[in-house]
Design a protein around this motif. Sequence first.
Motif, PDB file in Angstrom:
ATOM      1  N   LEU A 150      -0.036   1.007   1.876  1.00  0.00           N
ATOM      2  CA  LEU A 150      -0.203  -0.437   1.745  1.00  0.00           C
ATOM      3  C   LEU A 150      -0.391  -0.790   0.284  1.00  0.00           C
ATOM      4  CD1 LEU A 150      -2.670  -1.069   4.714  1.00  0.00           C
ATOM      5  CD2 LEU A 150      -0.190  -1.388   4.707  1.00  0.00           C
ATOM      6  N   GLU A 151       0.085  -1.963  -0.083  1.00  0.00           N
ATOM      7  CA  GLU A 151      -0.036  -2.451  -1.463  1.00  0.00           C
ATOM      8  C   GLU A 151      -0.499  -3.912  -1.428  1.00  0.00           C
ATOM      9  OE1 GLU A 151       0.407  -0.609  -4.056  1.00  0.00           O
ATOM     10  OE2 GLU A 151       1.414   1.152  -3.189  1.00  0.00           O
ATOM     11  N   PRO A 152      -1.138  -4.387  -2.505  1.00  0.00           N
ATOM     12  CA  PRO A 152      -1.499  -5.805  -2.559  1.00  0.00           C
ATOM     13  C   PRO A 152      -0.243  -6.668  -2.459  1.00  0.00           C
ATOM     14  CG  PRO A 152      -2.652  -4.579  -4.263  1.00  0.00           C
ATOM     15  CD  PRO A 152      -1.628  -3.646  -3.681  1.00  0.00           C
ATOM     16  N   MET A 153      -0.264  -7.641  -1.579  1.00  0.00           N
ATOM     17  CA  MET A 153       0.898  -8.500  -1.385  1.00  0.00           C
ATOM     18  C   MET A 153       0.929  -9.622  -2.421  1.00  0.00           C
ATOM     19  SD  MET A 153       1.228  -8.985   2.759  1.00  0.00           S
ATOM     20  CE  MET A 153      -0.358  -9.820   2.921  1.00  0.00           C
ATOM     21  N   THR A 154       2.138 -10.021  -2.775  1.00  0.00           N
ATOM     22  CA  THR A 154       2.300 -11.209  -3.597  1.00  0.00           C
ATOM     23  C   THR A 154       3.333 -12.122  -2.963  1.00  0.00           C
ATOM     24  OG1 THR A 154       2.780 -12.100  -5.793  1.00  0.00           O
ATOM     25  CG2 THR A 154       4.069 -10.188  -5.085  1.00  0.00           C
ATOM     26  N   PHE A 155       3.109 -13.391  -3.069  1.00  0.00           N
ATOM     27  CA  PHE A 155       4.011 -14.393  -2.514  1.00  0.00           C
ATOM     28  C   PHE A 155       4.590 -15.239  -3.638  1.00  0.00           C
ATOM     29  CE2 PHE A 155       1.043 -13.051   0.647  1.00  0.00           C
ATOM     30  CZ  PHE A 155       1.751 -12.993   1.833  1.00  0.00           C
ATOM     31  N   LYS A 156       4.524 -14.697  -4.855  1.00  0.00           N
ATOM     32  CA  LYS A 156       4.974 -15.430  -6.035  1.00  0.00           C
ATOM     33  C   LYS A 156       6.321 -14.924  -6.532  1.00  0.00           C
ATOM     34  CE  LYS A 156       0.345 -16.552  -7.786  1.00  0.00           C
ATOM     35  NZ  LYS A 156      -0.599 -16.431  -8.929  1.00  0.00           N
ATOM     36  N   ILE A 178      -2.511 -19.126   1.325  1.00  0.00           N
ATOM     37  CA  ILE A 178      -1.597 -17.998   1.126  1.00  0.00           C
ATOM     38  C   ILE A 178      -2.428 -16.750   0.818  1.00  0.00           C
ATOM     39  CG2 ILE A 178       0.247 -17.054  -0.334  1.00  0.00           C
ATOM     40  CD1 ILE A 178       1.187 -19.931  -0.799  1.00  0.00           C
ATOM     41  N   PRO A 179      -2.242 -15.655   1.575  1.00  0.00           N
ATOM     42  CA  PRO A 179      -3.072 -14.457   1.405  1.00  0.00           C
ATOM     43  C   PRO A 179      -2.661 -13.589   0.212  1.00  0.00           C
ATOM     44  CG  PRO A 179      -1.514 -14.098   3.164  1.00  0.00           C
ATOM     45  CD  PRO A 179      -1.333 -15.540   2.734  1.00  0.00           C
ATOM     46  N   GLU A 180      -2.553 -14.194  -0.947  1.00  0.00           N
ATOM     47  CA  GLU A 180      -2.163 -13.483  -2.161  1.00  0.00           C
ATOM     48  C   GLU A 180      -3.153 -12.352  -2.453  1.00  0.00           C
ATOM     49  OE1 GLU A 180       0.130 -12.843  -5.742  1.00  0.00           O
ATOM     50  OE2 GLU A 180       0.508 -13.944  -3.883  1.00  0.00           O
ATOM     51  N   GLY A 181      -2.635 -11.157  -2.700  1.00  0.00           N
ATOM     52  CA  GLY A 181      -3.478 -10.024  -3.069  1.00  0.00           C
ATOM     53  C   GLY A 181      -4.010  -9.194  -1.914  1.00  0.00           C
ATOM     54  N   LYS A 182      -3.868  -9.679  -0.688  1.00  0.00           N
ATOM     55  CA  LYS A 182      -4.318  -8.884   0.462  1.00  0.00           C
ATOM     56  C   LYS A 182      -3.374  -7.705   0.674  1.00  0.00           C
ATOM     57  CE  LYS A 182      -6.952 -12.138   3.310  1.00  0.00           C
ATOM     58  NZ  LYS A 182      -8.128 -11.235   3.421  1.00  0.00           N
ATOM     59  N   LEU A 183      -3.900  -6.618   1.235  1.00  0.00           N
ATOM     60  CA  LEU A 183      -3.073  -5.437   1.469  1.00  0.00           C
ATOM     61  C   LEU A 183      -2.032  -5.714   2.546  1.00  0.00           C
ATOM     62  CD1 LEU A 183      -5.638  -2.491   1.380  1.00  0.00           C
ATOM     63  CD2 LEU A 183      -4.006  -3.167  -0.383  1.00  0.00           C
ATOM     64  N   CYS A 185       2.579  -4.757   3.506  1.00  0.00           N
ATOM     65  CA  CYS A 185       3.785  -3.974   3.236  1.00  0.00           C
ATOM     66  C   CYS A 185       4.990  -4.877   3.438  1.00  0.00           C
ATOM     67  CB  CYS A 185       3.865  -2.746   4.149  1.00  0.00           C
ATOM     68  SG  CYS A 185       3.601  -3.108   5.902  1.00  0.00           S
ATOM     69  N   ASN A 186       6.138  -4.430   2.975  1.00  0.00           N
ATOM     70  CA  ASN A 186       7.358  -5.218   3.118  1.00  0.00           C
ATOM     71  C   ASN A 186       8.563  -4.286   3.143  1.00  0.00           C
ATOM     72  OD1 ASN A 186       8.662  -5.090   0.255  1.00  0.00           O
ATOM     73  ND2 ASN A 186       6.504  -5.596  -0.143  1.00  0.00           N
ATOM     74  N   PRO A 187       9.679  -4.738   3.691  1.00  0.00           N
ATOM     75  CA  PRO A 187      10.860  -3.873   3.819  1.00  0.00           C
ATOM     76  C   PRO A 187      11.369  -3.294   2.496  1.00  0.00           C
ATOM     77  CG  PRO A 187      11.080  -5.760   5.255  1.00  0.00           C
ATOM     78  CD  PRO A 187       9.879  -6.029   4.394  1.00  0.00           C
ATOM     79  N   ASN A 188      11.458  -4.108   1.442  1.00  0.00           N
ATOM     80  CA  ASN A 188      11.963  -3.582   0.167  1.00  0.00           C
ATOM     81  C   ASN A 188      11.058  -2.501  -0.396  1.00  0.00           C
ATOM     82  OD1 ASN A 188      14.410  -5.042  -0.221  1.00  0.00           O
ATOM     83  ND2 ASN A 188      13.254  -6.862  -0.778  1.00  0.00           N
ATOM     84  N   GLY A 189       9.757  -2.721  -0.316  1.00  0.00           N
ATOM     85  CA  GLY A 189       8.815  -1.733  -0.819  1.00  0.00           C
ATOM     86  C   GLY A 189       8.876  -0.440  -0.032  1.00  0.00           C
TER      87      GLY A 189
END
Length: 203
Positions: A150-156, A178-183, A185-189
Amino acid sequence: MPLLILIVLVCSCSTSSAIKSGDIVFRGASQSDLSEAINEVTQTEKATNYTHMGICSVENDTVFVYHSDLGKGVVKESLELFLKPDDASTYTADVYRIKNSTKPQVENAISKAKDLLGEPYNVTYILEDKGYYCSEYIYELFKEDSVFTLEPMTFKNVETNTFHNGWVTHYKELGIEIPEGKLGCNPNGMAASETLDFIKRLQ
């Protein structure tokens, strides 16, 4: 002898590129605002354009995909339907395989995938909330094997450092921040993970 060697090589190549149970299929971005928002804020150095993913299960020579869909929740569908969920769109799609995966590991993941059928889609993208978003679902299937992290999420948007309009609209409609910085995952990562090998492009 050279002809025999060539035949063996061709056969081995086709076998290695055939889809197997446990393979992970990544689907490209659609034209929806949310799909574009996911893609634009999750780019990696590999510059893939994935916004959805699922795990393959080969049953009597037919490939099925378990995945968590925004409109359906956790479902099992044919690979053909996963690749073309509507009549209007064609998506790029690639298959990856977990390095050094074992049969028990794959069987355990598929078993968990079946157990979670019917679970809702996690529209908040917050791990603690009910349901699963697509990459969270795959992360959960292999969680005990530490395949993904898991990594910190960004929506920016990385270029402007401002929240993507798609995410602004999405979370405004949900009525939460917006849960910016919460742990998460995403498909590209996940496609960029060192634990995966690229197998082939499907379309």
